[in-house]
Design an enzyme around this catalytic site. Sequence first.
Site, PDB file in Angstrom:
ATOM      1  N   LYS A 153       0.852  -1.196   0.000  1.00  0.00           N
ATOM      2  CA  LYS A 153       0.000   0.000   0.000  1.00  0.00           C
ATOM      3  C   LYS A 153       0.887   1.245   0.000  1.00  0.00           C
ATOM      4  CE  LYS A 153      -2.835   2.645   3.275  1.00  0.00           C
ATOM      5  NZ  LYS A 153      -3.384   2.673   4.644  1.00  0.00           N
ATOM      6  N   ASP A 184      -2.299  10.561   3.706  1.00  0.00           N
ATOM      7  CA  ASP A 184      -3.680  10.164   3.960  1.00  0.00           C
ATOM      8  C   ASP A 184      -4.344  11.160   4.900  1.00  0.00           C
ATOM      9  OD1 ASP A 184      -6.085   8.884   4.313  1.00  0.00           O
ATOM     10  OD2 ASP A 184      -5.294   7.407   5.723  1.00  0.00           O
ATOM     11  N   LYS A 202      -9.376  13.163   8.955  1.00  0.00           N
ATOM     12  CA  LYS A 202      -8.786  12.834  10.246  1.00  0.00           C
ATOM     13  C   LYS A 202      -8.701  14.080  11.131  1.00  0.00           C
ATOM     14  CE  LYS A 202      -5.693   9.262   8.337  1.00  0.00           C
ATOM     15  NZ  LYS A 202      -6.089   8.100   9.140  1.00  0.00           N
ATOM     16  N   ASP A 233       1.977   6.510   5.496  1.00  0.00           N
ATOM     17  CA  ASP A 233       0.967   5.557   5.060  1.00  0.00           C
ATOM     18  C   ASP A 233       1.370   4.838   3.777  1.00  0.00           C
ATOM     19  OD1 ASP A 233      -1.356   4.325   5.837  1.00  0.00           O
ATOM     20  OD2 ASP A 233      -2.682   5.704   4.796  1.00  0.00           O
ATOM     21  N   ASP A 276     -11.803   7.104   5.063  1.00  0.00           N
ATOM     22  CA  ASP A 276     -10.495   6.909   5.692  1.00  0.00           C
ATOM     23  C   ASP A 276     -10.099   5.436   5.720  1.00  0.00           C
ATOM     24  OD1 ASP A 276      -8.147   7.726   6.897  1.00  0.00           O
ATOM     25  OD2 ASP A 276      -8.966   7.650   8.927  1.00  0.00           O
ATOM     26  N   GLU A 290      -9.248   3.675   3.224  1.00  0.00           N
ATOM     27  CA  GLU A 290      -8.919   3.766   1.806  1.00  0.00           C
ATOM     28  C   GLU A 290      -7.855   2.779   1.356  1.00  0.00           C
ATOM     29  OE1 GLU A 290      -5.381   4.998   3.326  1.00  0.00           O
ATOM     30  OE2 GLU A 290      -7.348   5.591   4.054  1.00  0.00           O
ATOM     31  N   ARG A 318      -7.385  -0.355   1.934  1.00  0.00           N
ATOM     32  CA  ARG A 318      -7.942  -1.636   1.479  1.00  0.00           C
ATOM     33  C   ARG A 318      -8.574  -1.499   0.095  1.00  0.00           C
ATOM     34  NH1 ARG A 318     -11.597  -1.671   6.689  1.00  0.00           N
ATOM     35  NH2 ARG A 318      -9.733  -0.500   7.301  1.00  0.00           N
TER      36      ARG A 318
END
Length: 493
Positions: free
Chosen positions: A260, A265, A272, A283, A342, A344, A346
């Site tokens: 990933k 993010d 967030k 991330d 959030d 995201e 996956r």
Amino acid sequence: MPLTFSLAHLAPAAIETPLLAIILPADPTLIDALVDVDASLQGALARTLARRDFRGGKDETLLLVGGDGGAQRVLLVGRGSAPLTRTATRRAAAIAARQAGKLGTGAMHLYVPDVDAAAIEGLAIGAMAGSWSYPDLQTQPPEKDRRARLEQVTILAPDTADVRAAFEAGVAIGEGQNIAKRLGQMPGNYCTPDTFVEVGQEIALRHSMAITVLGRREMTDLQMGSFLCVAQGTSQEPRLVALEYRGGPADQQPVVLVGKGLCFDTGGISIKPAPEMEWMKFDMSGAGGVMGAMETIGRLKLPINVVGIIGSTTNMPSGEAVKPGDVVRASNGKTIEIINTDAEGRLVLADLLVFAKRYNPAIVIDAATLTGAIVIGLGANAVGVFSTDKAAADEVLAAGAAAGEAGWPMPMWDEYKEQIKSDVADMKNTGGRAAGSITAALFLQEFVDGYPFVHLDVAGTAYSQSDLGWIPKGPTGTPVGTFVEFVRARARQ
């Protein structure tokens, strides 16, 4: 200058060095190999050990200052009562390298009594970890105020074939971890999806790998609606990068590593909280881990086929961003109701896992800073390991243990799937706070077809928000070690 390494088959007292670092076990005594070192220190080493001023505890250090000849400084580093393993020497060597940096010695010699090949590998990995830094964006103080960076490390050991091989493997692993850490430490406006393209191209060129790069248009053609919905809110071009290392037979199914790569993010529309959001530059650590592992695998010239796939974008709020309640369709045709933008990572991984099938993989292992839930469950001490294939999970857990990147098996029971059932689509992208890391893994499982699969949630281990002693706060290099050890073990088979 980059750090350079060498081996020297010399007694510790026979060298001229600004710093001699000696790694000792708990309750050390003055062994024969150190008698001449003690003499050069006018007996200070013997007195220190006799008075138990240094007891060899884990991470303990003590600095002794010598004369102008031989070792100008002697740094004692404790490894505790643990066996002389790669993990123990890695940690101790990292501490020694960090101390060398603080002293500004520029060079260091490392000595471990009764060292073996496995421990030599750990010394090289650790010295690289302890000396790593990211000064690229900092203005330098005047020359007279600077401390010299550690640029030369010499390991004192017999230069035999097995020691040389272990030494070179340690350097290769360290170089791979350095790539992962540099990508991780770069701010989000410096590390962009195109940065992964550039790094991938450099690795491919160095190690004669094939590389595939996809952008928004190509991913649209492949109907990667899950990945692309995350990229809706950014003007930056999303990127899928695949590196193919072909070290095995042409017909051998490859190990496929997936990462990933969210360069930043914000959470998107489900934004967030502002405090500590800056840490979300990390991330992309799963993708950085894949890039670092491919560098190491290329350096080691392992006799096996490996494919590394990363998906990179940024998750931003905008007038075009995906919204809670939207339904998107992944490249395998399954529909997903977006509950929380959030969740995201996956969504990116879903289409990568479908894409991975084209390589006819022997196994697919993904790594992602996927959930805060795994941090609540395991803290910063273990990687969450998820799989419905126990044999595959055990193989990955063994690789993590060998690499010093401990993992812990997590359940993937069907009962948890109830949490991601949707009223309007095939599934939801999150099942809420309860068992959040498990429902995320079960979501990913929906996009796995016909190959063994292991998911690594590295949200608690890929970076640290505090100084760990042997490495500073920031990127840790995880999961490069786990990936590399898994591939090495498969190559030995």
